[in-house]
Motif scaffolding. Structure first.
Motif, PDB file in Angstrom:
ATOM      1  N   LYS A  86      -5.138   0.150  -1.120  1.00  0.00           N
ATOM      2  CA  LYS A  86      -5.580  -0.916  -0.206  1.00  0.00           C
ATOM      3  C   LYS A  86      -6.364  -1.974  -0.969  1.00  0.00           C
ATOM      4  O   LYS A  86      -6.226  -3.174  -0.715  1.00  0.00           O
ATOM      5  CB  LYS A  86      -6.429  -0.333   0.928  1.00  0.00           C
ATOM      6  CG  LYS A  86      -5.612   0.364   1.982  1.00  0.00           C
ATOM      7  CD  LYS A  86      -6.486   0.890   3.105  1.00  0.00           C
ATOM      8  CE  LYS A  86      -5.652   1.527   4.196  1.00  0.00           C
ATOM      9  NZ  LYS A  86      -6.487   2.065   5.279  1.00  0.00           N
ATOM     10  N   TYR A  87      -7.198  -1.557  -1.900  1.00  0.00           N
ATOM     11  CA  TYR A  87      -7.972  -2.504  -2.699  1.00  0.00           C
ATOM     12  C   TYR A  87      -7.039  -3.391  -3.517  1.00  0.00           C
ATOM     13  O   TYR A  87      -7.209  -4.615  -3.567  1.00  0.00           O
ATOM     14  CB  TYR A  87      -8.953  -1.757  -3.601  1.00  0.00           C
ATOM     15  CG  TYR A  87      -9.725  -2.680  -4.499  1.00  0.00           C
ATOM     16  CD1 TYR A  87     -10.798  -3.421  -4.012  1.00  0.00           C
ATOM     17  CD2 TYR A  87      -9.375  -2.831  -5.840  1.00  0.00           C
ATOM     18  CE1 TYR A  87     -11.504  -4.290  -4.829  1.00  0.00           C
ATOM     19  CE2 TYR A  87     -10.081  -3.694  -6.667  1.00  0.00           C
ATOM     20  CZ  TYR A  87     -11.127  -4.417  -6.153  1.00  0.00           C
ATOM     21  OH  TYR A  87     -11.819  -5.282  -6.964  1.00  0.00           O
ATOM     22  N   LEU A  88      -6.046  -2.778  -4.153  1.00  0.00           N
ATOM     23  CA  LEU A  88      -5.117  -3.542  -4.991  1.00  0.00           C
ATOM     24  C   LEU A  88      -4.281  -4.523  -4.171  1.00  0.00           C
ATOM     25  O   LEU A  88      -3.941  -5.606  -4.644  1.00  0.00           O
ATOM     26  CB  LEU A  88      -4.194  -2.594  -5.760  1.00  0.00           C
ATOM     27  CG  LEU A  88      -4.862  -1.784  -6.857  1.00  0.00           C
ATOM     28  CD1 LEU A  88      -3.937  -0.692  -7.361  1.00  0.00           C
ATOM     29  CD2 LEU A  88      -5.319  -2.693  -7.992  1.00  0.00           C
TER      30      LEU A  88
ATOM     31  N   VAL B 134       0.841  -1.200   0.000  1.00  0.00           N
ATOM     32  CA  VAL B 134       0.000   0.000   0.000  1.00  0.00           C
ATOM     33  C   VAL B 134       0.876   1.250   0.000  1.00  0.00           C
ATOM     34  O   VAL B 134       0.667   2.172  -0.804  1.00  0.00           O
ATOM     35  CB  VAL B 134      -0.974  -0.001   1.199  1.00  0.00           C
ATOM     36  CG1 VAL B 134      -1.657   1.351   1.355  1.00  0.00           C
ATOM     37  CG2 VAL B 134      -2.011  -1.112   1.048  1.00  0.00           C
ATOM     38  N   VAL B 135       1.858   1.281   0.870  1.00  0.00           N
ATOM     39  CA  VAL B 135       2.754   2.439   0.954  1.00  0.00           C
ATOM     40  C   VAL B 135       3.514   2.615  -0.360  1.00  0.00           C
ATOM     41  O   VAL B 135       3.634   3.733  -0.879  1.00  0.00           O
ATOM     42  CB  VAL B 135       3.725   2.293   2.155  1.00  0.00           C
ATOM     43  CG1 VAL B 135       4.824   3.338   2.107  1.00  0.00           C
ATOM     44  CG2 VAL B 135       2.952   2.376   3.469  1.00  0.00           C
ATOM     45  N   ARG B 136       3.994   1.517  -0.918  1.00  0.00           N
ATOM     46  CA  ARG B 136       4.725   1.597  -2.198  1.00  0.00           C
ATOM     47  C   ARG B 136       3.818   2.119  -3.306  1.00  0.00           C
ATOM     48  O   ARG B 136       4.203   2.997  -4.082  1.00  0.00           O
ATOM     49  CB  ARG B 136       5.298   0.227  -2.569  1.00  0.00           C
ATOM     50  CG  ARG B 136       6.053   0.243  -3.908  1.00  0.00           C
ATOM     51  CD  ARG B 136       6.822  -1.038  -4.163  1.00  0.00           C
ATOM     52  NE  ARG B 136       6.009  -2.237  -4.173  1.00  0.00           N
ATOM     53  CZ  ARG B 136       5.343  -2.693  -5.246  1.00  0.00           C
ATOM     54  NH1 ARG B 136       5.369  -2.037  -6.388  1.00  0.00           N
ATOM     55  NH2 ARG B 136       4.647  -3.824  -5.156  1.00  0.00           N
ATOM     56  N   TYR B 137       2.604   1.593  -3.403  1.00  0.00           N
ATOM     57  CA  TYR B 137       1.680   2.054  -4.432  1.00  0.00           C
ATOM     58  C   TYR B 137       1.391   3.548  -4.291  1.00  0.00           C
ATOM     59  O   TYR B 137       1.336   4.272  -5.275  1.00  0.00           O
ATOM     60  CB  TYR B 137       0.365   1.278  -4.383  1.00  0.00           C
ATOM     61  CG  TYR B 137       0.453  -0.177  -4.788  1.00  0.00           C
ATOM     62  CD1 TYR B 137       1.517  -0.680  -5.536  1.00  0.00           C
ATOM     63  CD2 TYR B 137      -0.551  -1.055  -4.439  1.00  0.00           C
ATOM     64  CE1 TYR B 137       1.579  -2.013  -5.901  1.00  0.00           C
ATOM     65  CE2 TYR B 137      -0.506  -2.402  -4.811  1.00  0.00           C
ATOM     66  CZ  TYR B 137       0.565  -2.866  -5.540  1.00  0.00           C
ATOM     67  OH  TYR B 137       0.611  -4.187  -5.909  1.00  0.00           O
TER      68      TYR B 137
ATOM     69  N   ALA C   8      -0.219  -9.149  -7.255  1.00  0.00           N
ATOM     70  CA  ALA C   8       0.728  -9.711  -8.232  1.00  0.00           C
ATOM     71  C   ALA C   8       0.286  -9.364  -9.651  1.00  0.00           C
ATOM     72  O   ALA C   8       1.113  -8.984 -10.496  1.00  0.00           O
ATOM     73  CB  ALA C   8       0.827 -11.223  -8.056  1.00  0.00           C
ATOM     74  N   PHE C   9      -1.011  -9.492  -9.915  1.00  0.00           N
ATOM     75  CA  PHE C   9      -1.537  -9.142 -11.237  1.00  0.00           C
ATOM     76  C   PHE C   9      -1.269  -7.670 -11.545  1.00  0.00           C
ATOM     77  O   PHE C   9      -0.809  -7.319 -12.633  1.00  0.00           O
ATOM     78  CB  PHE C   9      -3.036  -9.449 -11.315  1.00  0.00           C
ATOM     79  CG  PHE C   9      -3.666  -9.037 -12.616  1.00  0.00           C
ATOM     80  CD1 PHE C   9      -3.537  -9.835 -13.743  1.00  0.00           C
ATOM     81  CD2 PHE C   9      -4.379  -7.852 -12.707  1.00  0.00           C
ATOM     82  CE1 PHE C   9      -4.108  -9.461 -14.955  1.00  0.00           C
ATOM     83  CE2 PHE C   9      -4.950  -7.466 -13.911  1.00  0.00           C
ATOM     84  CZ  PHE C   9      -4.816  -8.270 -15.040  1.00  0.00           C
ATOM     85  N   TYR C  10      -1.546  -6.815 -10.561  1.00  0.00           N
ATOM     86  CA  TYR C  10      -1.343  -5.381 -10.760  1.00  0.00           C
ATOM     87  C   TYR C  10       0.135  -5.067 -10.996  1.00  0.00           C
ATOM     88  O   TYR C  10       0.485  -4.322 -11.916  1.00  0.00           O
ATOM     89  CB  TYR C  10      -1.874  -4.581  -9.569  1.00  0.00           C
ATOM     90  CG  TYR C  10      -1.716  -3.102  -9.770  1.00  0.00           C
ATOM     91  CD1 TYR C  10      -2.530  -2.414 -10.652  1.00  0.00           C
ATOM     92  CD2 TYR C  10      -0.716  -2.399  -9.101  1.00  0.00           C
ATOM     93  CE1 TYR C  10      -2.369  -1.054 -10.866  1.00  0.00           C
ATOM     94  CE2 TYR C  10      -0.545  -1.042  -9.311  1.00  0.00           C
ATOM     95  CZ  TYR C  10      -1.374  -0.379 -10.204  1.00  0.00           C
ATOM     96  OH  TYR C  10      -1.200   0.962 -10.415  1.00  0.00           O
ATOM     97  N   ASP C  11       1.011  -5.666 -10.177  1.00  0.00           N
ATOM     98  CA  ASP C  11       2.452  -5.428 -10.336  1.00  0.00           C
ATOM     99  C   ASP C  11       2.930  -5.883 -11.725  1.00  0.00           C
ATOM    100  O   ASP C  11       3.748  -5.198 -12.359  1.00  0.00           O
ATOM    101  CB  ASP C  11       3.241  -6.139  -9.243  1.00  0.00           C
ATOM    102  CG  ASP C  11       3.112  -5.459  -7.886  1.00  0.00           C
ATOM    103  OD1 ASP C  11       2.766  -4.258  -7.827  1.00  0.00           O
ATOM    104  OD2 ASP C  11       3.360  -6.135  -6.859  1.00  0.00           O
TER     105      ASP C  11
END
Length: 181
Positions: free
Chosen positions: A161-163, A146-149, A171-174
């Motif tokens: 938080k949702y991601l 969350v902090v990284r995003y 993992a999918f998002y990354d």
């Protein structure tokens, strides 16, 4: 201090268990159960209450919230009726049909909790070196994501938080971000 904190804490633990792959923490299958200790005291009283009620083996976040709220109400009624000396150390369960806790067993003192050394478990000496090694091997945990995003990708907190909610979604998002670069 309140039932929403208990729910949020338990959900975080479930999420971490899943991220680490140590358990799927599926409460319906019995892979995770919730327990809480509840004791109240008058506002301003510094000393802990002389009793503790353990709520045991609860199988959903919703039931845990309901059980804690019921137990706080039950204990408050004892205090308000001047019967706080009747509150005892005990283990209680949650009856969802009746929406109330019920006595499973009474406990007088620490001996009733069956605390004793386990003779078959060897003594372990954990060094700081081992702690550091394990810490380095841990995957990025949900709140770290969350902090990284938020910091690296300027994503609003709610979206971050949702991601990060599930390991698979993150993992999918990354992967999508890496592909997009």
């Amino acid at each position: 201090r309140d039932s929403s904190q208990i729910r949020d804490y338990a959900k975080k633990l479930q999420q971490i268990f899943r991220y680490l792959g140590v358990s799927n923490a599926d409460m319906e299958r019995g892979d995770m159960r919730l327990e809480a200790n509840v004791s109240i005291r008058p506002i301003g009283q510094k000393e802990l209450s002389p009793y503790r009620v353990e709520l045991k083996n609860i199988n959903s976040f919703r039931f845990m919230v309901a059980a804690v709220e019921y137990e706080v109400k039950r204990q408050t009624e004892y205090y308000e009726a001047g019967r706080q000396d009747e509150l005892k150390q005990e283990t209680r369960g949650w009856n969802e049909d009746k929406k109330e806790t019920y006595l499973q067993r009474s406990k007088e003192n620490a001996n009733d909790y069956r605390y004793f050394p386990e003779p078959d478990l060897p003594v372990m000496h954990i060094t700081q070196e081992l702690v550091d090694k394990i810490t380095q091997e841990l995957p990025e945990l949900p709140m770290q994501k969350v902090v990284r995003y938020m910091n690296e990708l300027s994503i609003p907190e709610a979206s971050a938080k949702y991601l990060a909610e599930s390991k698979e979604m993150a993992a999918f998002y990354d992967q999508a971000v890496a592909y997009g670069k």
